[in-house]
Design a protein around this motif. Structure first.
Motif, PDB file in Angstrom:
ATOM      1  N   UNK A 104     -19.514 -29.926   3.107  1.00 25.04           N
ATOM      2  CA  UNK A 104     -18.766 -30.298   4.313  1.00 25.04           C
ATOM      3  C   UNK A 104     -19.481 -31.362   5.128  1.00 25.04           C
ATOM      4  N   UNK A 105     -20.801 -31.269   5.236  1.00 22.48           N
ATOM      5  CA  UNK A 105     -21.558 -32.303   5.943  1.00 22.48           C
ATOM      6  C   UNK A 105     -21.358 -33.650   5.243  1.00 22.48           C
ATOM      7  N   UNK A 106     -21.417 -33.633   3.927  1.00 18.92           N
ATOM      8  CA  UNK A 106     -21.226 -34.857   3.134  1.00 18.92           C
ATOM      9  C   UNK A 106     -19.862 -35.489   3.419  1.00 18.92           C
ATOM     10  N   UNK A 107     -18.835 -34.663   3.445  1.00 25.60           N
ATOM     11  CA  UNK A 107     -17.487 -35.176   3.663  1.00 25.60           C
ATOM     12  C   UNK A 107     -17.277 -35.672   5.092  1.00 25.60           C
ATOM     13  N   UNK A 108     -17.870 -35.013   6.059  1.00 22.87           N
ATOM     14  CA  UNK A 108     -17.473 -35.203   7.451  1.00 22.87           C
ATOM     15  C   UNK A 108     -18.464 -35.935   8.340  1.00 22.87           C
ATOM     16  N   UNK A 135     -24.429 -42.864   8.599  1.00 22.68           N
ATOM     17  CA  UNK A 135     -23.449 -42.345   7.641  1.00 22.68           C
ATOM     18  C   UNK A 135     -23.862 -42.596   6.192  1.00 22.68           C
ATOM     19  N   UNK A 136     -24.132 -43.845   5.846  1.00 26.38           N
ATOM     20  CA  UNK A 136     -24.393 -44.174   4.445  1.00 26.38           C
ATOM     21  C   UNK A 136     -25.626 -43.449   3.919  1.00 26.38           C
ATOM     22  N   UNK A 153     -26.837 -36.047   1.408  1.00 26.05           N
ATOM     23  CA  UNK A 153     -26.130 -34.771   1.335  1.00 26.05           C
ATOM     24  C   UNK A 153     -25.550 -34.543  -0.054  1.00 26.05           C
ATOM     25  N   UNK A 154     -25.077 -35.600  -0.704  1.00 30.34           N
ATOM     26  CA  UNK A 154     -24.588 -35.463  -2.079  1.00 30.34           C
ATOM     27  C   UNK A 154     -25.718 -35.038  -3.015  1.00 30.34           C
ATOM     28  N   UNK A 155     -26.879 -35.636  -2.850  1.00 25.33           N
ATOM     29  CA  UNK A 155     -28.049 -35.251  -3.648  1.00 25.33           C
ATOM     30  C   UNK A 155     -28.374 -33.766  -3.446  1.00 25.33           C
ATOM     31  N   UNK A 156     -28.330 -33.324  -2.196  1.00 22.11           N
ATOM     32  CA  UNK A 156     -28.670 -31.933  -1.891  1.00 22.11           C
ATOM     33  C   UNK A 156     -27.628 -30.967  -2.446  1.00 22.11           C
ATOM     34  N   UNK A 157     -26.329 -31.253  -2.242  1.00 25.48           N
ATOM     35  CA  UNK A 157     -25.337 -30.289  -2.722  1.00 25.48           C
ATOM     36  C   UNK A 157     -25.263 -30.257  -4.240  1.00 25.48           C
ATOM     37  N   UNK A 211     -19.900 -33.033  12.422  1.00 27.65           N
ATOM     38  CA  UNK A 211     -19.820 -34.444  12.063  1.00 27.65           C
ATOM     39  C   UNK A 211     -21.063 -35.228  12.451  1.00 27.65           C
ATOM     40  N   UNK A 212     -21.774 -34.762  13.454  1.00 30.04           N
ATOM     41  CA  UNK A 212     -22.964 -35.447  13.939  1.00 30.04           C
ATOM     42  C   UNK A 212     -24.090 -35.314  12.914  1.00 30.04           C
ATOM     43  N   UNK A 213     -24.674 -36.434  12.529  1.00 33.26           N
ATOM     44  CA  UNK A 213     -25.699 -36.441  11.493  1.00 33.26           C
ATOM     45  C   UNK A 213     -26.886 -35.544  11.803  1.00 33.26           C
TER      46      UNK A 213
END
Length: 157
Positions: free
Chosen positions: A37-41, A47-48, A54-58, A99-101
């Motif tokens: 969800x963090x990755x998506x939102x 952001x980048x 987050x993709x690496x982590x999930x 949504x906040x990083x």
């Protein structure tokens, strides 16, 4: 030796470890969805950078979900596989609409804190049971995740 399972562990120890691993599995599943969800939102200037991290982590979490479930099966037990059970069993709570990083990173740090604590407990139990497979897995996860915690804390300053 009827009390010994297929991999040579006392069934009582294997059962206790499987219970703890199922709780760990539930926490991994909730944490995985939070990070997804963090990755998506996530929004904002980072952001980048964060979207990629987050993709690496999930992706890593999903691998560990499978490994934990397979370890439960190796011990001769069944992994929990219903999301409703995960929600009831996990200490990690669902984190919605973040949504906040910085808030996302703090949520990840909280999740790793729970996982590391659970894995240390499993490591101790596995060591006492002479279960090298589970102990090795838990130790490897702890080492990797402690480094990630250090890096995420450094990111936050």
């Amino acid at each position: 030796m009827p009390d010994i399972n297929a991999i040579g562990l006392h069934e009582s120890s294997a059962s206790q470890l499987a219970d703890k691993l199922n709780t760990l599995l539930a926490n991994y599943q909730i944490f995985y969805m939070n990070v997804r969800g963090y990755h998506w939102n996530v929004k904002g200037q980072q952001f980048f950078e964060l979207h990629t991290k987050f993709e690496e982590l999930y992706t890593d979490l999903l691998t560990k979900v499978d490994e934990v479930a397979e370890r439960i099966l190796t011990l001769g037990h069944q992994p929990v596989h219903a999301y409703s059970d995960y929600v009831q069993m996990a200490s990690i709570e669902e984190d919605k609409n973040v949504q906040d990083g910085e808030a996302c990173v703090r949520g990840i740090l909280k999740g790793y804190q729970v996982l590391i604590e659970r894995q240390r407990e499993i490591l101790s139990l596995a060591s006492d049971a002479d279960d090298e497979g589970t102990a090795s897995m838990a130790g490897d996860y702890i080492r990797e995740q402690e480094k990630t915690v250090w890096m995420l804390n450094a990111y936050l300053g």
